[in-house]
Enzyme design. Structure first.
Site, mmCIF file in Angstrom:
data_model
loop_
_atom_site.group_PDB
_atom_site.id
_atom_site.type_symbol
_atom_site.label_atom_id
_atom_site.label_comp_id
_atom_site.label_asym_id
_atom_site.label_seq_id
_atom_site.Cartn_x
_atom_site.Cartn_y
_atom_site.Cartn_z
ATOM 1 N N GLU A 45 -9.420 3.658 2.163
ATOM 2 C CA GLU A 45 -9.242 3.069 4.311
ATOM 3 C C GLU A 45 -8.329 3.890 4.335
ATOM 4 O O GLU A 45 -8.731 4.197 5.393
ATOM 5 C CB GLU A 45 -8.979 1.546 4.127
ATOM 6 C CG GLU A 45 -8.058 1.252 3.611
ATOM 7 C CD GLU A 45 -8.055 -0.211 3.858
ATOM 8 O OE1 GLU A 45 -8.903 -1.185 3.673
ATOM 9 O OE2 GLU A 45 -7.280 -0.982 4.532
ATOM 10 N N GLU A 50 1.019 -1.625 0.026
ATOM 11 C CA GLU A 50 0.340 -0.276 -0.118
ATOM 12 C C GLU A 50 0.913 1.387 0.281
ATOM 13 O O GLU A 50 1.062 2.169 0.831
ATOM 14 C CB GLU A 50 -0.880 -0.256 1.299
ATOM 15 C CG GLU A 50 -2.230 -0.936 1.374
ATOM 16 C CD GLU A 50 -2.691 -0.908 2.687
ATOM 17 O OE1 GLU A 50 -4.461 -1.121 2.478
ATOM 18 O OE2 GLU A 50 -2.002 -0.927 3.483
ATOM 19 N N GLU A 79 -7.043 -6.452 -3.413
ATOM 20 C CA GLU A 79 -6.454 -5.310 -2.129
ATOM 21 C C GLU A 79 -5.568 -4.780 -3.275
ATOM 22 O O GLU A 79 -4.995 -4.763 -4.495
ATOM 23 C CB GLU A 79 -6.423 -5.342 -0.596
ATOM 24 C CG GLU A 79 -6.363 -3.478 -1.069
ATOM 25 C CD GLU A 79 -6.312 -3.059 1.186
ATOM 26 O OE1 GLU A 79 -6.382 -2.955 1.084
ATOM 27 O OE2 GLU A 79 -5.714 -3.975 1.520
ATOM 28 N N ASP A 117 -7.674 -11.054 4.867
ATOM 29 C CA ASP A 117 -7.061 -9.916 5.586
ATOM 30 C C ASP A 117 -5.922 -9.993 5.861
ATOM 31 O O ASP A 117 -5.268 -11.436 6.297
ATOM 32 C CB ASP A 117 -7.740 -8.701 5.951
ATOM 33 C CG ASP A 117 -7.068 -7.867 5.744
ATOM 34 O OD1 ASP A 117 -6.368 -7.316 5.018
ATOM 35 O OD2 ASP A 117 -8.228 -6.854 6.169
#
Length: 663
Positions: free
Chosen positions: A470, A176, A464, A415
């Site tokens: 988020e 990310e 993802e 996750d």
């Protein structure tokens, strides 16, 4: 003196002879795309090397490709060609859960079989090249390392995602990271790069490096070499021991690791090393190379697989207003979510973190009557998904999948995977295969980029592996609108991405602040709406709370009505980091979305992709005051034809969306 001069001349002649003899030993095998504009050359000499050319400009200079085995053998060292076979592949692949109903797979393929029962397969597409090793050995192999040299022809600009990890193991991270827009020369040798990565070539051309069909093998990373513009590959070592830990005990944390990267079968094909190229940025918005290179579907009956949208609880912190119960992780709240989903024809709701005890997904918290929630959803034709951390899910996978599928659960969001070594890549495939046995769908979070698993196991509906909405809940310096018009050209080349859009609390740049309980987005309302068209996501979230959507009926009706898989996709316009516009068709209706950065944009949207006829247009555009009140938008309806051209204005952080239905 004459003797010395003669000796020098003789030595020079000998050197030339040696060089010429060496040059004569190097054999070249060139593979060219069907349109003749893209080519890869393999050089077989003292080592195995390759180079890549795209539309007349050299992209990759001659560089080594090899694989080092534990025995000391290096595949690619002093290779000897046993056979070289070139063939044409021209087929159409059915793709029922994708951005188009079928994918045209047209390329030329070269198979170089080398002495020692191994070789190289290369494919040249009009839009790029890919190659992979293959071996045909009786015994298993232990791979110490693999080298693929990406030695670029110039100091090109890049969009580089660097690994950011505070842990002792650099290969444990969340995938990310926003992109660093820097030249190759500015890439630090100390920094590890994960994929996909974009290179900006000359004359507006682009190249995206990624990989495909990564099964029983670790994910590939890149690192800058000491000098020049070359990147080479690195791979995470194989984990020998792990322990439960990390965020809320959800992760498998590495305790010790081997000195090798993979232990694998002796007869197999290895992952594809992929370069996707484009003359114009917009071509990357509709790339299929990773899908084409993936292994075919292993699920014969796909009738139970149902893409769709999810009413999601976590991003909005369960903040429902104007109800007569305490909102939170409880049965009443999720029944409310089901009512909302049913009213807007959403396929699913999600029970995110908190429905089960920390670290144990087999222990449901007392506030949740899961069977009652599932049964209530069945009455309303709304399916239920469950969230689970990677470690707790993996520890009881067979038991959990059987139990919850038996109760009527439709899918799992898994996750905090946070790794892509060989052992963890094995987990992705195992989870997909086990879930399919129980007719369960999957969404991988805290996950690496997709590499084609969604074709091989189409019950995997999303990944993802992206800095998504988020993260706006937390303190951040990220320019979200610019990021949103970068990822469709880079991350989305690898496949679908669960960005989790849908914020109804929208903000200008100067007014934005992070909030856990009342989060907002950067950019306009139409910017959020356009993400449902522009971003590829067979499973897509409505991330805000139902009470907010109920107050915004027009916008909610639009995003709830956009399909998540399509029959056709057309790249309309795009410039990485500036704007992106895509048109997608489902049946007789076209959906068009455009996203912009903080810089306002004026652009023309041509409807030439429409078939002849008249169409009813429903258009949402940034309002005249959207530059200071980001939620401002304008809605209009009109009739159009394929000859219509829209002159649209995107406000700072803006967007534009429309549907065109044939009359």
């Amino acid at each position: 003196m004459c003797f010395q001069r003669g000796l020098v001349c003789l030595l020079a002649v000998l050197v030339c002879l040696v060089v010429n003899v060496h040059a004569q030993r190097v054999k070249q095998y060139q593979l060219t795309s069907p349109d003749g504009k893209t080519s890869a050359v393999f050089y077989v000499g003292q080592s195995l090397q390759w180079s890549v050319t795209f539309h007349g400009q050299q992209l990759i200079k001659q560089g080594e490709i090899s694989m080092l085995l534990q025995t000391g053998e290096r595949l690619g060292k002093q290779p000897v060609v046993v056979s070289a076979r070139e063939e044409r592949i021209n087929q159409h692949i059915p793709s029922p859960f994708y951005k188009k109903a079928q994918v045209a797979d047209d390329c030329r393929q070269l198979i170089l079989t080398l002495k020692g029962n191994y070789g190289i397969i290369c494919r040249a597409y009009n839009e790029g090249v890919a190659y992979r090793f293959f071996t045909k050995r009786k015994d298993s192999l232990v791979v110490m390392s693999e080298t693929a040299a990406f030695d670029f022809a110039a100091d090109f600009q890049t969009y580089t995602p660097f690994v950011i990890s505070s842990r002792s193991n650099q290969y444990e991270h969340s995938y990310e990271t926003p992109y660093s827009h820097i030249p190759l020369s500015a890439v630090s040798t100390d920094s590890l790069i994960y994929l996909p990565m974009m290179i900006a070539l000359r004359d507006g051309a682009k190249a995206v490096i990624t990989e495909a069909d990564v099964e029983e093998y670790p994910g590939m990373y890149l690192r800058k070499q000491q000098a020049g513009t070359a990147l080479t590959t690195e791979f995470p070592p194989y984990p020998l021991s792990e322990k439960q830990g990390g965020y809320n005990m959800t992760q498998a944390r590495i305790v010790s690791q081997a000195d090798y990267i993979a232990r694998t079968a002796g007869t197999r094909s290895f992952p594809w090393r992929v370069i996707v190229c484009s003359r114009e940025d917009k071509e990357l918005l509709n790339s299929d190379m990773v899908f084409k290179l993936a292994a075919p579907s292993r699920i014969s009956d796909i009738s139970w697989i149902k893409p769709g949208k999810v009413a999601w609880d976590w991003w909005n912190d369960w903040n429902i207003s104007q109800v007569n119960f305490r909102a939170g992780i409880n049965t009443e709240t999720y029944k409310y979510y089901i009512d909302f989903a049913a009213a807007h024809h959403l396929e699913y709701i999600m029970l995110d973190e908190g429905w089960a005890e920390k670290g144990d997904i087999m222990k449901i918290v007392p506030q949740i009557n899961l069977q009652a929630i599932i049964d209530y959803g069945k009455q309303k034709n709304v399916g239920v998904w469950l969230w689970g951390g990677m470690y707790p899910t993996n520890a009881v996978m067979d038991e959990a999948f059987a139990r919850y599928a038996g109760m009527g659960i439709k899918g799992f969001k898994i996750d905090f995977i946070n790794r892509d070594d060989q052992k963890m890549m094995r987990f992705y495939y195992r989870a997909a295969q086990k879930a399919a046995q129980h007719h369960l769908l999957l969404d991988f979070h805290g996950a690496c980029k997709p590499t084609g698993l969604m074709r091989t196991y189409p019950n995997v509906l999303n990944y993802e592996g992206v800095y998504g909405l988020e993260m706006a809940k937390f303190p951040t310096k990220v320019d979200f609108p610019q990021h949103a018009v970068s990822i469709p050209f880079i991350r989305m080349v690898a496949g679908a991405m669960d960005y989790t859009p849908g914020a109804m609390r929208n903000s200008t740049r100067k007014d934005f602040y992070s909030s856990i309980s009342t989060p907002m987005s950067q950019g306009t309302r139409c910017h959020q709406m356009a993400m449902y068209v522009v971003f590829e996501a067979p499973l897509n979230m409505l991330s805000d709370n139902p009470a907010s959507y109920e107050k915004e009926r027009d916008c909610t009706a639009f995003i709830a009505g956009v399909p998540t898989v399509f029959d056709e996709t057309v790249a309309v316009a795009g410039k990485a980091g500036a704007y992106a516009a895509i048109a997608r068709r489902k049946g007789d209706t076209w959906y068009v979305g455009a996203l912009g950065s903080w810089e306002p944009q004026d652009m023309t949207i041509s409807l030439s992709f429409l078939q002849p006829g008249n169409y009813r247009a429903r258009v949402f555009s940034d309002g005249v005051n959207a530059d200071r009140m980001a939620a401002d938008y304008k809605k209009e309806e009109t009739m159009v034809t394929p000859a219509t051209q829209y002159q649209i204005h995107l406000a700072p952080g803006g967007g534009w969306v429309a549907t065109f239905t044939q009359q």
